[in-house]
Structures are given as C-alpha cells and as structure tokens.
Design an enzyme around this catalytic site. Sequence first.
Site, PDB file in Angstrom:
ATOM      1  N   GLN A 127      -4.592  -1.597   9.658  1.00 40.10           N
ATOM      2  CA  GLN A 127      -4.561  -2.936   9.072  1.00 40.10           C
ATOM      3  C   GLN A 127      -5.182  -3.957  10.030  1.00 40.10           C
ATOM      4  OE1 GLN A 127      -3.611  -3.572   5.948  1.00 40.10           O
ATOM      5  NE2 GLN A 127      -3.907  -5.776   6.104  1.00 40.10           N
ATOM      6  N   ASP A 186     -11.236   2.808   4.224  1.00 36.61           N
ATOM      7  CA  ASP A 186     -11.596   1.386   4.154  1.00 36.61           C
ATOM      8  C   ASP A 186     -13.109   1.194   4.037  1.00 36.61           C
ATOM      9  OD1 ASP A 186      -9.689  -0.658   4.120  1.00 36.61           O
ATOM     10  OD2 ASP A 186      -9.150  -0.352   6.228  1.00 36.61           O
ATOM     11  N   LYS A 224       0.843  -1.202   0.000  1.00 32.87           N
ATOM     12  CA  LYS A 224       0.000   0.000   0.000  1.00 32.87           C
ATOM     13  C   LYS A 224       0.878   1.251   0.000  1.00 32.87           C
ATOM     14  CE  LYS A 224      -3.829  -2.392   2.193  1.00 32.87           C
ATOM     15  NZ  LYS A 224      -4.428  -2.860   3.440  1.00 32.87           N
TER      16      LYS A 224
HETATM   17  N1  GUN Z   1      -6.863  -6.817   6.208  1.00 31.53           N
HETATM   18  C1  GUN Z   1      -7.159  -7.563   5.108  1.00 31.53           C
HETATM   19  N2  GUN Z   1      -7.791  -6.799   4.200  1.00 31.53           N
HETATM   20  C2  GUN Z   1      -7.887  -5.556   4.731  1.00 31.53           C
HETATM   21  C3  GUN Z   1      -8.431  -4.342   4.254  1.00 31.53           C
HETATM   22  O1  GUN Z   1      -8.975  -4.228   3.156  1.00 31.53           O
HETATM   23  N3  GUN Z   1      -8.318  -3.274   5.102  1.00 31.53           N
HETATM   24  C4  GUN Z   1      -7.739  -3.373   6.312  1.00 31.53           C
HETATM   25  N4  GUN Z   1      -7.700  -2.274   7.071  1.00 31.53           N
HETATM   26  N5  GUN Z   1      -7.238  -4.491   6.788  1.00 31.53           N
HETATM   27  C5  GUN Z   1      -7.309  -5.578   5.991  1.00 31.53           C
END
Ligand code: GUN
Length: 296
Positions: A96, A119, A52
Amino acid sequence: MILIDGKRTAQEIREELKTDIQKLKDEGKNVPGLVTILVGDDPASKLYVKSKGKACNEIGMRTKTEEMPSDISEKELLNIVESYNNNPDYHGILVQLPLPEHINEDNIIEAISPEKDVDGFHPLSVGKLVTGKDTFRPCTPAGIQELLIRYKIDTKGKHIVVLGRSNIVGKPIANIMLQKKEHANSIITICHSAAPDVSYYTKQADILIAAIGVPEFVKADMVKEGVVVIDVGINRVEDSSKLKGYRLTGDVAFDEVAEKASYITPVPGGVGPMTIAMLLTNTYNAYLKYGEKNGS
Ligand code: GUN
C-alpha cells in the site's frame, strides 16, 4: 443519459470470480492468494487495505495483511517482499502506498516479482503496457476500460481526452486506450495543468476521463453534447448539511454535465468500486499464469 453503475458492475465481477474460485475449491485445487503489506497507521491506507482484504474473503480468495510499524527499515521491508515472491500460496503482492519518507518507494516496487505485480506499478509492467504486451494493468485504469467494455461503448477511432497525467491513472489509461486492440484503438489527448485553455481540449472529447483531484472542475460548457464522461476524482468538500460535515464529489460537476452526456459515472459508485474488482481480477490472472508455468 445512461448512468454507468460501477458499484453494480464491480459486484458482477466479484460474483464471477467467486464462482471461478468455488470451482477450483470443488476440484480440490489451491486458490488464488493476495498479500497486502501496510506500513504505518495512516487511517486512509488502513481503510483501503481492510476493504481489499474483505473483498478477497468474500470471493473465497486467500488473503493476508502484513501490518508493519512506520519505522520499519527499507531492508526489512525488502525482505518481507522477497519472502512473498517465493511463497507459492500468494500470487499477488500489494504494497500500500504511500510509504514513509525514509523508504524509497521505487526500490520496493522494483523488488516485487513482476509475476506478482497486481498493481501494475513495476517498471517492467509499465514498459510492457506501453509496448502493447500482455501484462498487469494498474487497477483503476483497468476498471475504466472494463466499464467501457461492459457498457458496450465504442472506442475505436474515438477521441479520448484524459485530464491528468499521474502514473496511477492518467498515463496508464492513455496507454491502454491507445493500443491497437479491441476495446481500445482510440485517439488520445492527455491534458494537464500546463494547458492554457483546458476546455479547448475537453470540448473535443468523445470520451472524457477526469483524474485531476479538483472538485467539480469539469463544467457543462466544457464538453460537447453526447460526451461519455468517466469521473475518477474522489474529493471531500465541506458540507454542513451532512452528518460527517463533508460530502464526496468527483472532478466533474455531475448534475450539469449529466444533462449533456450520453453516459456518465457517478461519484461515489462509479470508477471507485471497480479498482478493487480489478485487483481481484489481476490476482486471479496471476494465479492462472502461475499454474500455467508450474504445470498445475
Ligand atoms: N494507494 C492509493 N491507491 C493505491 C493503489 O492502487 N495501490 C497501492 N499499492 N497503493 C495505493
């Protein structure tokens, strides 16, 4: 059969954003910023967060990763989130998931300012999505809709069957495609593990979205001719012929289903790359909204 190339589409989106951000820089404006907060040292989470950050850097977006030890208290984590809620350089906040057991995930998600909830997991964002208001859409479902748009796949009145009812994919994609809006307006069925005969539903699908995490679950005899197949699964299956000892496969038996499909996404290179592209898009949109509100 047309292969839906998510990797290429995601790259196109990233290029578009890069151009938009360069324009902002040329005009001497502040640029969009995303902070990712990583707790603990789960290797998969680390890898996600790293990619990311890399994607942000590539398009000229400000980015920072806050790496916290796994024994951080909930209170300390809440304080960090709060500090970024008040930081004008960061328009998106991503914590995350999953978080360590001793931290209540809901409390953390609810602490993120809804204006920075890139998100789309905050209950306010979820509620707005369900009631058809403008809001952040979770990144993977947003990526699925974007693929349908960019491949000009008609969705109005089409029967979309979603396999899986997760909060991250199944429920939000169902709500997105249900909306009485352009590029949606579909008839929706959500099918899950309690269904006595899944194929009864999948056979009816004009568009089948598989998000259950079961390798190659969807077989050719479960779909109708001409179906559009969106495979969200990313499963590791043992494969001694591979150097790593495994290969990645989706929730769909690709080769046999591709023979009946009009469009299909591969794994990898389908929906996966779209998730980060939409995270960048959400962050850019958060920035634009921030500007509107603050008159810049
Ligand atoms: N963990 C796995 N996929 C995601 C996601 O799309 N966002 C976040 N914040 N954590 C994750």
